[in-house]
Design a protein around this motif. Structure first.
Motif, short mmCIF file in Angstrom:
data_model
loop_
_atom_site.label_atom_id
_atom_site.label_comp_id
_atom_site.label_asym_id
_atom_site.label_seq_id
_atom_site.Cartn_x
_atom_site.Cartn_y
_atom_site.Cartn_z
N SER A 170 0.64 -1.20 0.09
CA SER A 170 -0.02 -0.19 -0.10
C SER A 170 0.97 1.39 0.15
N PRO A 171 0.42 2.15 -0.76
CA PRO A 171 1.43 3.65 -0.70
C PRO A 171 1.42 4.18 0.69
N MET A 172 2.41 4.92 1.09
CA MET A 172 2.87 5.42 2.33
C MET A 172 1.65 6.43 2.70
N SER A 173 1.66 7.22 1.95
CA SER A 173 0.72 8.31 2.06
C SER A 173 -0.78 8.08 2.53
N VAL A 206 2.86 13.10 -3.44
CA VAL A 206 3.63 13.74 -4.51
C VAL A 206 4.97 13.22 -4.74
N GLY A 207 5.73 12.90 -3.69
CA GLY A 207 7.04 12.59 -3.73
C GLY A 207 6.74 10.89 -4.09
N GLU A 208 5.82 10.14 -3.59
CA GLU A 208 5.62 8.85 -4.41
C GLU A 208 5.36 8.68 -5.68
N GLU A 209 4.55 9.50 -6.01
CA GLU A 209 4.03 9.75 -7.47
C GLU A 209 5.17 10.11 -8.50
N SER A 210 6.02 11.12 -7.93
CA SER A 210 7.12 11.60 -8.62
C SER A 210 8.29 10.72 -8.82
N GLY A 211 8.21 9.84 -7.84
CA GLY A 211 9.77 9.07 -7.74
C GLY A 211 10.93 9.68 -7.10
N ALA A 212 10.34 10.79 -6.46
CA ALA A 212 11.58 11.63 -5.88
C ALA A 212 11.15 11.78 -4.35
#
Length: 399
Positions: free
Chosen positions: A311-314, A333-339
């Protein structure tokens, strides 16, 4: 809870070392198994129980020491030479003995992490975990620099709290001194103006408290001490502590400010751990434990389980309803952008500023409370004295 240093292997055969909190060896094995690891060995670290003679570094000491180590490692010195310099330049006897022991251990072939584990009572688990990750990744100098920044921010927050608390503490001390002075020196002066049978109930009660304070003050001190001990004992009970920590987060005025402080501390800790190469599951576990809130720890058990399942951390953090939506959105946003590491660092910078402001607002709430208590004490004394004054004046007029 005690601290145990452990050696384990993952599914790929990679050796993993670290420190974990547990009640006993059995719980260590259970926690390691929950992380998908195979336990090789586990020994109790000194950090689990404070022992006599162990020098404990303060946050200020850690910030200064890490900054020195980072400067030396960045300039190309080996960790052995850096520890030798730290030992020779240290003026505090307790700290000097610790740096000497670290130097001797590393000089004999131990890793820096192993040397720190042997002095676990002196250094926090967070620092040991970061050093372990830095050594494994081969970027110890960068890791120590991150530790320096982390503890410098922690020290700044502590100084902010101390500075903001100064005025409420002065008000509190002044209130206590004033109440004691009014009830022990001023009120007895007016006791002879009216017989006890003729006094209004409020005046009779206040003069009774004044007499009790003068003659049996030790009983009050003992009662206060017993209440404090009872509260401390109750907060050591897991169920009561869990309820208390949850109430703090849910309080109307205080709760949102405490959450702001938690967001700043959590984001900086998570950023430091994740950027150092520690797996996200371990980073989440350690970052949540740094907050020192049992309710947050309980909720993050579910977060860690969901992250393990993919599951996504966010999303997992958002389900706890502890942190505000903007915080979880930035992580998303950080998870989706890979940064994620960069976003976490920027999030930490933002929420540390918000955390400082929240600390000041939280402490500012204490000032009107102290003033109200002071005004209420004065008002009670006057309410008990004025009827006696009016009665005495009336008796003089009649005579």
């Amino acid at each position: 809870m005690r601290n145990y240093s452990y050696v384990a292997k993952d599914s790929q055969g990679k050796t993993i070392k670290g420190v974990i909190e547990a009640e006993d060896q059995q719980q260590v094995q259970e926690k390691i198994y929950e992380q998908g690891l195979f336990l090789i060995s586990a020994t109790e670290a000194l950090g689990g129980v404070r022992r006599e003679g162990v020098h404990r570094f303060t946050v200020k000491d850690l910030a200064f020491s890490c900054r020195q180590l980072a400067a030396m490692l960045t300039s190309g010195l080996t960790i052995v030479k850096a520890l030798d310099i730290m030992y020779k330049e240290e003026s505090n006897k307790g700290a000097k003995s610790v740096w000497l022991a670290l130097y001797e251990d590393v000089n004999k072939g131990s890793s820096f992490t192993e040397a720190l584990l042997n002095r676990g009572g002196s250094f926090p688990d967070f620092m040991i975990s970061m050093i372990d990750a830095g050594e494994s990744a081969g970027n110890l100098d960068i890791t120590v620099q991150r530790l320096s920044d982390f503890y410098a921010n922690q020290n700044k927050t502590q100084n902010t709290i101390k500075g903001a608390m100064m005025y409420p503490i002065i008000l509190g001390v002044l209130t206590i001194v004033m109440v004691i002075g009014m009830f022990t020196f001023i009120m007895p002066i007016f006791a002879g103006l009216m017989s006890e049978d003729q006094m209004p109930p409020l005046s009779r009660a206040l003069f009774g408290f004044s007499n009790f304070l003068k003659t049996k003050w030790y009983v009050l001190i003992i009662a206060i001490a017993l209440v404090i001990l009872a509260i401390r004992y109750a907060l050591k009970t897991p169920a009561i502590r869990l309820r208390f920590d949850m109430i703090i987060l849910k309080m109307p005025a205080v709760g949102p400010l405490v959450v702001k402080i938690y967001e700043g501390r959590f984001s900086r800790t998570l950023s430091s751990l994740y950027s150092s190469g520690i797996p996200m599951v371990d980073s989440l576990q350690r970052a949540s434990s740094v907050l020192g809130n049992s309710y947050v720890d309980k909720m993050f058990i579910q977060v860690i389980d969901e992250v393990k399942q993919g599951s996504p951390m966010s999303l997992a953090i958002a389900k706890t309803e502890i942190f505000e939506g903007m915080f979880t959105s930035m992580i998303y946003v950080g998870e989706e952008s890979g940064a994620l590491d960069e976003i976490l660092e920027k999030t930490a910078d933002y929420y540390e500023e918000e955390s400082d402001a929240a600390v000041k607002r939280l402490v500012a709430l204490l000032e009107p409370v102290m003033i109200i208590i002071m005004g209420g004490a004065i008002g009670l004394c006057l309410a008990g004295i004025f009827p006696l004054l009016y009665g005495g004046i009336g008796a003089l007029e009649n005579s």
